[in-house]
Design a protein around this motif. Structure first.
Motif, PDB file in Angstrom:
ATOM      1  N   GLN A 169     -52.786  12.654  -2.113  1.00 55.35           N
ATOM      2  CA  GLN A 169     -53.589  13.875  -2.082  1.00 55.35           C
ATOM      3  C   GLN A 169     -52.717  15.116  -1.908  1.00 55.35           C
ATOM      4  OE1 GLN A 169     -56.775  13.776  -2.980  1.00 55.35           O
ATOM      5  NE2 GLN A 169     -56.446  11.564  -3.172  1.00 55.35           N
ATOM      6  N   ARG A 170     -51.615  14.978  -1.155  1.00 53.47           N
ATOM      7  CA  ARG A 170     -50.705  16.130  -0.995  1.00 53.47           C
ATOM      8  C   ARG A 170     -50.060  16.491  -2.327  1.00 53.47           C
ATOM      9  NH1 ARG A 170     -49.175  13.323   3.696  1.00 53.47           N
ATOM     10  NH2 ARG A 170     -47.203  12.660   2.729  1.00 53.47           N
ATOM     11  N   GLU A 223     -52.515  18.336  -4.507  1.00 54.00           N
ATOM     12  CA  GLU A 223     -52.654  19.734  -4.082  1.00 54.00           C
ATOM     13  C   GLU A 223     -51.490  20.582  -4.600  1.00 54.00           C
ATOM     14  OE1 GLU A 223     -53.098  19.986   0.110  1.00 54.00           O
ATOM     15  OE2 GLU A 223     -54.950  18.805   0.178  1.00 54.00           O
ATOM     16  N   THR A 224     -50.276  20.035  -4.514  1.00 55.24           N
ATOM     17  CA  THR A 224     -49.102  20.787  -4.963  1.00 55.24           C
ATOM     18  C   THR A 224     -49.124  21.013  -6.469  1.00 55.24           C
ATOM     19  OG1 THR A 224     -47.766  19.896  -3.154  1.00 55.24           O
ATOM     20  CG2 THR A 224     -46.588  20.804  -5.049  1.00 55.24           C
ATOM     21  N   GLY A 255     -51.667  20.855  -8.379  1.00 53.00           N
ATOM     22  CA  GLY A 255     -52.862  21.613  -8.727  1.00 53.00           C
ATOM     23  C   GLY A 255     -52.710  23.110  -8.622  1.00 53.00           C
ATOM     24  N   GLU A 256     -51.665  23.570  -7.952  1.00 56.26           N
ATOM     25  CA  GLU A 256     -51.437  25.012  -7.846  1.00 56.26           C
ATOM     26  C   GLU A 256     -51.245  25.645  -9.225  1.00 56.26           C
ATOM     27  OE1 GLU A 256     -48.174  25.541  -5.209  1.00 56.26           O
ATOM     28  OE2 GLU A 256     -49.253  24.789  -3.436  1.00 56.26           O
ATOM     29  N   GLU A 308     -54.817  26.601 -10.755  1.00 58.02           N
ATOM     30  CA  GLU A 308     -55.758  27.433 -10.012  1.00 58.02           C
ATOM     31  C   GLU A 308     -56.440  28.437 -10.959  1.00 58.02           C
ATOM     32  OE1 GLU A 308     -56.828  27.346  -6.989  1.00 58.02           O
ATOM     33  OE2 GLU A 308     -55.544  25.687  -6.312  1.00 58.02           O
TER      34      GLU A 308
END
Length: 487
Positions: A90-91, A94-95, A97-98, A101
């Motif tokens: 998940q981390r 998130e990274t 996925g930046e 955005e």
């Protein structure tokens, strides 16, 4: 006048490429997405699976400590919890996925709209947003549309499966406990990648495949090689086997299997379904837009136009190739074809399409398999150049010697028409062959190319050198005559 030049439906890989590409060209673009930008690749596909696989590969490497000169080393999860693995997944999401955005695309000039879309007419789209009785609706219009809504897991019609419960790639990356035993339905790329990963984490894994071999789209030798390797790691395979009924017993999930006229029951803590994909077309009201589709795909022509000439489709929803890189390729073709006119239009070119199954060793392919080449060109016009990783010095140094490179060539020039690679970093090594195929180079070009020593890419060079030597041998009599004169 339309509100937009192009409305893109779906914020996955294909949709993001289409929206960004059209905005860069100066078009008025809207990107409509139900939930979050990034799509299957970011949240439930490529990114999380490769992150999980990386952890599993590290675990496998540690268990081989003695092979690299170290004392045996024990391995356990951080904080003694499998959640440490999926938390890492998940981390990474998130990274990565930046880059996806909404602000990134709004800065390009894209109007990013979140909500559930449906066609009201061939040129109008209604978007419903909000929840819990606070829904709002807006209508937007465009000259052109690109449908890139992706796909989802296809669930087989197994009696009792829904009641018993199961997981797919949409749930597996959120597990907090490692299942002690796992039944995987499907021996394709998703099933094998995740099956091997969980086996390396410590699960007892059984793969059930209806066909007569794993990875049925690959070269037969590739399928046999990866099956042998995974069996050595402890995975069990049931081929020509069909799941007919699911249930529960003694706190475990059960699956009744039919195989070779016999029926028996498997039990495991969890069932992972990896039996293919279905296009996401529900709720779009495609009939009103004049877009034809079936259970496998939205129908498109060679320019990626649907049955409605102003509406295009790209990515998994077309049913062509279920790969992120192909969604991006198709989306770029849609931008060109949707926004310009002849002679700038371009047909989608699927002649050279590479893909990789990220097991360990990896399985990569481009173009034709050996059997396909025999059917298309005839056995006498096909030449095979093959080399083993065991003959590569770098592979020996890293103790990664499983696998081979097979180059399939045809015609007088021995042009490469296909390749299969099973081995370490096969997904990286295939690209040299992809370029050679794209440029229609003969296989000897790989042999003449200078490669750094020692590298794994020399397996490609070795196969090419074999072709060079074979060509020289065909001139042996002429060369013998030349050297007699020279002396």
């Amino acid at each position: 006048m339309s509100d937009y030049d192009l409305i893109v439906i779906g914020g996955g890989s294909g949709g993001l490429v289409a929206a960004a590409g059209a905005a860069h060209l100066g078009a008025r673009v809207a990107l409509v997405e139900k939930k979050a930008l990034g799509g299957d690749c970011l949240f439930t596909g490529c990114v999380p699976s490769k992150t999980l696989i990386a952890s599993a590969r590290f675990a496998a490497k540690v268990r081989r400590a003695t092979d690299f000169g170290f004392a045996p080393t024990s391995l356990r999860f951080k904080d003694d919890s499998f959640a440490s693995i999926t938390d890492r997944v998940q981390r990474v999401i998130e990274t990565v996925g930046e880059h996806d955005e909404p602000e990134v695309f709004r800065a390009l000039g894209v109007d990013v709209i979140f909500g559930t879309p449906r066609f009201l007419s061939p040129d109008k789209l209604e978007i419903e947003s909000g929840q819990d009785g606070n829904q709002s609706r807006r209508t937007i219009s465009a000259k052109r549309f690109c449908i890139s809504t992706g796909s989802r897991p296809a669930i087989p019609p197994v009696e009792g499966l829904n009641e018993t419960g199961f997981i797919t790639n949409e749930e597996v990356f959120h597990l907090k406990e490692l299942p002690a035993s796992l039944i995987v339905l499907g021996g394709g790329p998703i099933g094998l990648e995740l099956g091997q990963a969980f086996a390396r984490f410590g699960s007892c894994v059984t793969v059930v495949e209806m066909g007569d071999r794993l990875l049925p789209k690959e070269d037969e030798e590739s399928s046999a090689t990866i099956e042998r390797f995974l069996q050595a790691e402890g995975l069990k395979f049931l081929l020509n086997a069909k799941a007919v009924r699911a249930g529960q017993a003694d706190g475990h999930k059960t699956l009744t299997i039919e195989e070779g006229g016999k029926t028996y029951v498997l039990d495991a803590e969890e069932i992972l379904v990896a039996t293919g994909r279905r296009p996401n077309v529900e709720g779009l009201n495609l009939e009103v837009a004049g877009v034809k589709y079936d259970e496998q795909r939205i129908l498109t022509d060679e320019y990626l136009r649907t049955s409605a000439s102003h509406i295009y489709a790209a990515g998994d929803v077309t049913g062509h190739f279920p790969f992120t890189h192909m969604a991006a390729y198709e989306a770029s073709a849609v931008v060109r074809n949707a926004l310009f006119f002849w002679p700038l239009l371009r047909k989608a070119d699927f002649r050279v399409v590479p893909w990789t199954t990220f097991t360990d060793p990896e399985v990569a392919r481009v173009g034709l398999t050996e059997k396909e080449a025999d059917r298309e060109y005839g056995r006498d016009d096909v030449k095979i150049y093959r080399t083993d990783f065991a003959d590569n010095d770098r592979a020996q140094a890293e103790d990664e010697t499983e696998g081979f490179v097979k180059l399939i060539c045809a015609g007088r020039r021995a042009e490469i028409v296909g390749a299969s690679i099973v081995g370490p970093h096969a997904g990286e090594l295939i690209h040299e062959v992809v370029l050679a195929m794209k440029e229609r180079l003969p296989v000897t070009a790989l042999g003449r190319l200078i490669h750094v020593y020692p590298t794994l890419t020399q397996v490609n060079q070795k196969a090419g050198l074999d072709a060079v030597l074979a060509k020289i041998a065909s001139y042996k009599r002429l060369l013998s005559y030349y050297f007699r004169l020279w002396r």
